[in-house]
Design a protein around this motif. Structure first.
Motif, PDB file in Angstrom:
ATOM      1  N   GLN A   2       0.827  -1.199   0.000  1.00 11.57           N
ATOM      2  CA  GLN A   2       0.000   0.000   0.000  1.00 11.57           C
ATOM      3  C   GLN A   2       0.864   1.252   0.000  1.00 11.57           C
ATOM      4  N   GLN A   3       1.960   1.266   0.805  1.00 10.53           N
ATOM      5  CA  GLN A   3       2.837   2.422   0.849  1.00 10.53           C
ATOM      6  C   GLN A   3       3.511   2.637  -0.492  1.00 10.53           C
ATOM      7  N   LEU A   6       1.039   4.241  -2.888  1.00 14.06           N
ATOM      8  CA  LEU A   6       0.812   5.648  -2.580  1.00 14.06           C
ATOM      9  C   LEU A   6       2.006   6.492  -2.977  1.00 14.06           C
ATOM     10  N   THR A 154      -9.403  10.424   1.334  1.00 12.10           N
ATOM     11  CA  THR A 154      -8.046  10.397   0.804  1.00 12.10           C
ATOM     12  C   THR A 154      -7.846   9.133  -0.025  1.00 12.10           C
ATOM     13  N   GLY A 156      -5.552   7.022   0.755  1.00 12.75           N
ATOM     14  CA  GLY A 156      -4.976   6.030   1.652  1.00 12.75           C
ATOM     15  C   GLY A 156      -5.965   5.374   2.576  1.00 12.75           C
ATOM     16  N   ASP A 157      -7.240   5.263   2.180  1.00 14.09           N
ATOM     17  CA  ASP A 157      -8.273   4.659   3.035  1.00 14.09           C
ATOM     18  C   ASP A 157      -8.359   5.363   4.381  1.00 14.09           C
ATOM     19  N   GLN A 158      -8.226   6.681   4.359  1.00 12.98           N
ATOM     20  CA  GLN A 158      -8.318   7.473   5.573  1.00 12.98           C
ATOM     21  C   GLN A 158      -9.401   8.533   5.423  1.00 12.98           C
ATOM     22  N   SER A 174      -8.525   5.898  10.388  1.00 17.94           N
ATOM     23  CA  SER A 174      -8.465   4.774   9.455  1.00 17.94           C
ATOM     24  C   SER A 174      -8.691   3.488  10.233  1.00 17.94           C
ATOM     25  N   TRP A 194      -7.124  14.653  -3.707  1.00 16.91           N
ATOM     26  CA  TRP A 194      -6.526  13.438  -3.168  1.00 16.91           C
ATOM     27  C   TRP A 194      -6.466  13.444  -1.646  1.00 16.91           C
ATOM     28  N   ASP A 196      -4.429  15.178   0.232  1.00 23.04           N
ATOM     29  CA  ASP A 196      -3.065  15.252   0.735  1.00 23.04           C
ATOM     30  C   ASP A 196      -2.705  16.630   1.276  1.00 23.04           C
ATOM     31  N   GLY A 444      -1.847   4.223  -7.663  1.00 24.95           N
ATOM     32  CA  GLY A 444      -2.408   4.967  -6.550  1.00 24.95           C
ATOM     33  C   GLY A 444      -3.165   6.200  -6.972  1.00 24.95           C
TER      34      GLY A 444
END
Length: 455
Positions: A2-3, A6, A154, A156-158, A174, A194, A196, A444
């Motif tokens: 995942q990182q 992203l 976002t 990132g599933d947050q 999250s 996004w 961010d 991503g």
């Protein structure tokens, strides 16, 4: 994994949207207009309707389900072909665009926001957060400390939520990580597509929160009382309204004012179109809309209209939709003097959502203000690429491709087959559409499948 996804997405976002972006007034546009429709959701309940753009003709479309009474439209997850709305009884209602069926998901919902990857985040009466991803609801273990004033999704599933109290707090929530809290000043807040970067118009300053920066918080001094802020489609510019003086366009990376946009009077609410070409401004002193062309940075026209959660808006790339009394009216922003081109009587009582989708299936991409939108193509298999940008400027396209290569990506520039076609910055080629889509999901960020031989 995942990182890594992203990180690649962040590299693409920064390369496409930072200092090498074409200057104001020279936004790189592809010459193709993406298919788009206008979806009508009956507020009192009933079957939805799809209209063809730009003339708002009723489209032939399967209608196999009916909505309950609705209060608000939320948005569309085009990857899953689902449209989300609030039911009048505080439930989430979803419309399947493929078969026209309607389904209810959650009850007791008090707030919802659709993230850039199509994930829907909801908050219930007890401030518990749930997400709906790929049509499956999942509840977070933690809950928010209070009722959120604003929420942002976002990649990132947050979920980002601003919770008021003794002082505003920005909560990052999250499933897999502990809750994070950051103190923010009061004021209108906005986030990039996004999620961010978050901006707050805090009267004497524009306060920015970037979780990837050190320090995460910084501020830009503002004169004449900062009131509302909105990001450009790519997130690399911010548009700020004040009590006095012109609208400010501010560079995200340098914190400098790029230009000032003169308006007829004091601005109120700001609303940007999907593709970043148009900015709609609600004046403080009248029920109307001022239209700003962001490619030139100029105010161009105004119309009398009421403002709602869904209107006014720009459907597709150049169809302005307004509410006039009990009716919905469409204007052509590509034509001189912006003529009326469509009219729906009695439409003002319902909810409206422009979507990059047609009943025939498939959506394509248009790039404007350096942002790439999701697109799906069903053309015959040939050479398959992932298009990440298009430009009429060959030098800019080559420069972007070189930077993507430096980031470890197999990038190149496809020269236009015809005069007037754009230079396409692509990744690949890939041996099949399935392989290309699998690689695209690792970026991503949204991507566009491009097959030159099928165009």
């Amino acid at each position: 994994m995942q990182q890594s996804r992203l990180l690649i997405g962040a590299v693409l976002a920064l390369l496409i949207s930072c200092k090498d972006t074409p200057p104001p007034g020279d936004l790189a546009l592809s010459n193709a207009t993406p298919p788009a429709s206008l979806l009508r959701l009956p507020r009192a309940g009933g079957a939805p309707t799809v209209y063809r753009l730009p003339r708002l003709a009723d489209a032939e479309w399967l209608k196999s389900g009916e909505f309950p009474p609705l209060s608000q439209v939320i948005g569309a997850d085009l990857d899953q072909r689902v449209v989300f709305a609030f039911g009048a009884d505080n439930q989430i209602v979803a419309l399947d665009l493929e078969n026209g069926k309607v389904r209810s998901y959650l009850t007791g919902v008090r707030g919802a926001i659709l993230g850039p990857d199509g994930v829907l985040y909801t908050v219930d009466d007890s401030n518990h957060v749930s997400q709906i991803a790929r049509r499956t609801p999942t509840r977070f273990a933690s809950r928010l400390p209070g009722k959120p004033r604003e929420m942002f999704g976002t990649l990132g599933d947050q979920l980002l939520a601003i919770v008021p109290g003794s002082g505003n707090q920005l909560i990052t929530l999250s499933q897999d990580e502990p809750m994070r809290k950051v103190a923010l000043p009061s004021g209108h807040a906005a986030a990039t597509m996004w999620g961010d970067l978050v901006a707050v118009a805090a009267d004497t300053a524009l306060v920015l929160y970037d979780p990837a920066a050190d320090p995460a918080l910084r501020s830009i001094a503002i004169k004449d009382h900062a009131r509302e802020v909105v990001f450009s489609a790519s997130g690399h510019r911010m548009y700020l309204s004040r009590d006095r003086g012109p609208l400010l366009e501010i560079d995200r990376f340098t914190d400098k004012v790029i230009r000032e946009i003169e308006l007829p009077g004091r601005p109120g609410a700001l609303r940007r179109d999907t593709y970043g070409r148009w900015l709609m401004v609600r004046p403080v002193a009248a029920d109307s809309v001022w239209l700003v062309d962001l490619s030139t940075g100029r105010y161009v026209a105004d119309w009398q209209t009421d403002w709602t959660n869904d209107l006014p808006t720009v459907a597709g790339t150049s169809t302005l939709l307004l509410q006039h009394g009990n009716d919905i009216v469409a204007y052509n922003l590509d034509a001189q003097d912006w003529p009326e081109i469509g009219h729906i009587k009695g439409g003002a009582t319902d909810l409206w959502l422009p979507i990059a989708w047609t009943p025939e299936g498939g959506t394509r991409v248009i790039r404007t203000d350096s942002v790439v939108q999701v697109a799906v193509d069903s053309s015959p298999v040939s050479r398959v690429f992932l298009q990440v940008s298009s430009s009429q400027n060959p030098d800019w396209a080559e420069d972007l491709a070189n930077k993507l290569k430096e980031a470890g990506l197999n990038a190149s520039v496809l020269k236009p087959p015809h005069d007037g076609d754009p230079y396409r910055v692509v990744l690949g080629p890939y041996d099949s559409r399935e392989t290309a889509e699998a690689e695209g999901k690792k970026l991503g960020r949204p991507f566009f499948i491009y097959q030159p031989e099928s165009q």
